[in-house]
Design a protein around this motif. Structure first.
Motif, PDB file in Angstrom:
ATOM      1  N   VAL A 140      29.441   2.490  -6.000  1.00 46.69           N
ATOM      2  CA  VAL A 140      29.412   1.029  -5.967  1.00 46.69           C
ATOM      3  C   VAL A 140      30.662   0.459  -6.617  1.00 46.69           C
ATOM      4  CG1 VAL A 140      28.246  -0.998  -6.923  1.00 46.69           C
ATOM      5  CG2 VAL A 140      26.897   0.868  -5.920  1.00 46.69           C
ATOM      6  N   ASP A 160      22.192  17.833 -13.338  1.00 51.41           N
ATOM      7  CA  ASP A 160      21.409  16.639 -13.041  1.00 51.41           C
ATOM      8  C   ASP A 160      20.380  16.903 -11.963  1.00 51.41           C
ATOM      9  OD1 ASP A 160      20.380  14.182 -12.516  1.00 51.41           O
ATOM     10  OD2 ASP A 160      22.213  13.334 -11.661  1.00 51.41           O
ATOM     11  N   ASP A 174      25.638  10.545  -2.619  1.00 50.14           N
ATOM     12  CA  ASP A 174      25.126   9.451  -3.437  1.00 50.14           C
ATOM     13  C   ASP A 174      26.174   8.347  -3.565  1.00 50.14           C
ATOM     14  OD1 ASP A 174      22.629  10.447  -3.805  1.00 50.14           O
ATOM     15  OD2 ASP A 174      22.787  10.768  -5.970  1.00 50.14           O
ATOM     16  N   ILE A 176      25.361   7.166  -7.758  1.00 48.63           N
ATOM     17  CA  ILE A 176      25.436   6.041  -6.834  1.00 48.63           C
ATOM     18  C   ILE A 176      26.277   4.906  -7.401  1.00 48.63           C
ATOM     19  CG2 ILE A 176      24.095   4.234  -5.684  1.00 48.63           C
ATOM     20  CD1 ILE A 176      21.873   6.137  -5.227  1.00 48.63           C
ATOM     21  N   ASP A 177      26.037   4.590  -8.652  1.00 48.59           N
ATOM     22  CA  ASP A 177      26.751   3.474  -9.274  1.00 48.59           C
ATOM     23  C   ASP A 177      28.271   3.638  -9.205  1.00 48.59           C
ATOM     24  OD1 ASP A 177      24.531   2.085  -9.866  1.00 48.59           O
ATOM     25  OD2 ASP A 177      24.398   2.733 -11.957  1.00 48.59           O
ATOM     26  N   ASN A 222      26.472   0.416   0.605  1.00 46.82           N
ATOM     27  CA  ASN A 222      25.711  -0.708   0.083  1.00 46.82           C
ATOM     28  C   ASN A 222      26.620  -1.889  -0.259  1.00 46.82           C
ATOM     29  OD1 ASN A 222      23.895  -1.969  -2.333  1.00 46.82           O
ATOM     30  ND2 ASN A 222      22.694  -0.956  -0.738  1.00 46.82           N
ATOM     31  N   ILE A 276      26.503   6.450  -0.374  1.00 50.57           N
ATOM     32  CA  ILE A 276      25.403   5.499  -0.196  1.00 50.57           C
ATOM     33  C   ILE A 276      25.689   4.230  -0.999  1.00 50.57           C
ATOM     34  CG2 ILE A 276      22.981   5.093  -0.800  1.00 50.57           C
ATOM     35  CD1 ILE A 276      22.477   8.058   0.007  1.00 50.57           C
ATOM     36  N   PRO A 308      19.671  14.854  -5.475  1.00 49.02           N
ATOM     37  CA  PRO A 308      18.906  15.604  -4.472  1.00 49.02           C
ATOM     38  C   PRO A 308      19.518  16.952  -4.112  1.00 49.02           C
ATOM     39  CG  PRO A 308      19.116  13.323  -3.801  1.00 49.02           C
ATOM     40  CD  PRO A 308      19.981  13.483  -5.013  1.00 49.02           C
ATOM     41  N   THR A 361      18.083  15.090 -10.909  1.00 55.54           N
ATOM     42  CA  THR A 361      17.692  13.949 -10.077  1.00 55.54           C
ATOM     43  C   THR A 361      18.652  13.755  -8.897  1.00 55.54           C
ATOM     44  OG1 THR A 361      18.959  12.293 -11.317  1.00 55.54           O
ATOM     45  CG2 THR A 361      16.762  12.819 -12.122  1.00 55.54           C
TER      46      THR A 361
END
Lengths: 338, 338
Positions: free
Chosen positions: B229, B70, B251, B225-226, B258, B254, B74, B72
């Motif tokens: 979450v 992946d 990720d 990220i999801d 959130n 983060i 970082p 995307t």
DNA sequence: TTGTACGCGTTATCAC
DNA sequence: GTGATAACGCGTACAA
């Protein structure tokens, strides 16, 4: 491993080289029985046509060269992801040229396609890497290519662009509507068209609102987080501070918010910040970033599709396609303080 | 453009093809005078050797294939940047294979090197894409390659690895020292060695502290990220909530922060969060993320250097090199609440 | 020191 | 429908 070649298959299946090749490329031209014999031999031996031979013979590699300044910028990473996905679905592979904005590096990677290491070029820089002789036809002097993000100063090639001036205009208008009158701009490198376009939109919006543009509020950045940090530090030192900062990309906006919070400014109550690109992290930063969204997936797809169409011999007029932006309002912008 | 080839140069300089080739490859073998004649002809005509011909003749392409899940993410983007920099400095170009973790895609890109589109392979996945016959020597059945990030279940190939268990152990120990006893883990995909290694370190640290591992506090994520979450939402619903969350990458951390903030939890006062990777954005998130740093630049460089050494014919024993992590303490972790 | 001739592995054009 | 054979552009062993 003792590499098995087309000759081996021919021997095993007791046919000629030509028939092996035909069986693989144009099966219809070969009789059912022989075709099966060949396919059996192929399956048995695990033969797979060598790409170097193929490439030389067909004069194509199946690679497309992507020249891009900074793959660690999430916008660019998303772009490449989209390009690669499209390319892959058409049977092309991506040769990556991360140039870190070095002109030498750009030339070097462009060279690669000129010497036949790739079939076409996706060029995301505004610097012209070619030595063009204006007396000769342009298309004879450059490879098959598509230009995007940073517009190249060449007529007659395919481009995929965003109307930077309009997008920036909209962003600034939004800030004006919130009552801001001292709006700073943290630009990209001023030798790029993107930064100049966005700055033009910024100026136009201010002037149309009857405001004068204060050059002290315009600071040149380079699209990296650190530039946002440094620019914001400078802005905070001004006697006449701004109440809003328009950063020309999200990374710099993230840097800006960071500095503001470190200096006890509340965002957006004390200072509004707006970014550009709508990278994934802009949603997860606190406060979530108001930003101008670029359709990155679409840009990547369009670039790849246009290039591949050309490589397949499409001969339409070179065209510039504009993609549309969108203002995404989140929590980093608010009414101007008293 | 009327492509100028080696034949044209030979004609212009009035020498044989061989002499042209020699002038370019082994200048010492050709007399000063003729060499100059050839070089002049080259300069004049802008001749540049065609790579397809070269590749076929020399049986090498100068490309290295990078297979990575992946781009995307970082961490991976930084990795590729480092690889590409190293490769480029050695005259190699990077063929990018972003697989989005699809096994088919992994196989497809590995194929590319097996058919000679690239000279070697950098493989950042733990799934074995090869059909290995255990009766034959391994190295005869796989391309020249280096494996990293996710360890491949193959003996006898070069690897660059991090001690995930030790790193995770350290992270959890740090949380324990802060007084946390209910520590959640948001893992990576449990079919990866990285996630299993980190989870092992997590378990060990807890058990060594005399705590029992509560499986309710372990939630499988996927490094996006999801996933952070969703996992955090689940954790907050527990009757016995944790006071700290160890996310197996930044990720997801983060994403966790959130959710916590959206539900009015203060980080770190009410809940500590720790990540893994030390991506650039972890510094700029609020609160700045405590995380386990991987030496991404070094990993990329080592991988590329090892591979290129092999491609150049180095025949040392295949080795596994371990790189060292580092706990980076920032503001997302603090003493356990009462 | 230079030229001739061959081969890298494949596809395409001819004949048959 | 199939088989010889000639390219594709280059590097190099060998001969001169």
């Amino acid at each position: 491993m003792a590499k098995v070649g087309i000759k081996d298959i021919a021997r095993i299946a007791n046919v000629s080289l030509a028939t092996v090749s035909r069986t693989l490329r144009t099966p219809d031209l070969v009789q059912e029985a022989t075709r099966q014999r060949v396919l059996d031999a192929v399956a048995e031996s695990g033969y797979r046509p060598n790409r170097m031979g193929m490439n030389l013979r067909t004069q194509r590699t199946g690679n497309i060269m992507v020249v891009i300044p900074d793959i660690t910028n999430p916008f660019n990473a998303d772009l490449i992801r989209s390009i690669e996905e499209t390319a892959s679905s058409h049977g092309y592979a991506v040769l990556l040229g991360d140039t870190q904005s070095s002109p030498e590096s750009e030339k070097q990677y462009v060279d690669l396609v000129e010497v036949g290491q790739a079939d076409g070029l996706l060029y995301f820089s505004g610097r012209n890497p070619f030595n063009i002789n204006p007396d000769k036809p342009l298309l004879d002097q450059i490879p098959t290519m598509v230009n995007s993000n940073e517009e190249l100063d060449l007529e007659g090639i395919d481009k995929v662009l965003l109307d930077n001036a309009k997008a920036a205009h909209e962003a600034v208008q939004y800030l004006l509507a919130l009552g801001h009158t001292r709006i700073a701009a943290v630009t990209g490198p001023m030798n790029t068209k993107s930064a100049n376009g966005r700055l033009q939109g910024y100026r136009d919006a201010l002037e149309q609102a009857g405001l004068i543009v204060d050059d002290k509020l315009i600071i040149e950045g380079d699209y990296h987080i650190d530039a946002g940090v440094e620019a914001t530090e400078k802005l905070l030192q001004l006697k006449q501070r701004p109440t809003a900062i328009f950063c020309f990309n999200d990374d710099m906006a993230i840097g800006a918010i960071n500095v503001l919070q470190a200096n006890d400014y509340r965002v957006p109550e004390d200072m509004s910040v707006i970014g550009f690109d709508n990278i994934l992290y802009s949603t997860y930063v606190r406060p979530a970033l108001t930003t101008v969204s670029q359709p990155v997936e679409e840009i990547g797809r369009l670039c790849a599709e246009k290039l591949i169409a050309r490589l397949r011999g499409v001969h339409s007029e070179p065209s510039t396609e504009y993609v549309s932006h969108q203002l995404v309002i989140r929590d980093s912008t608010g009414p101007a303080p008293e």
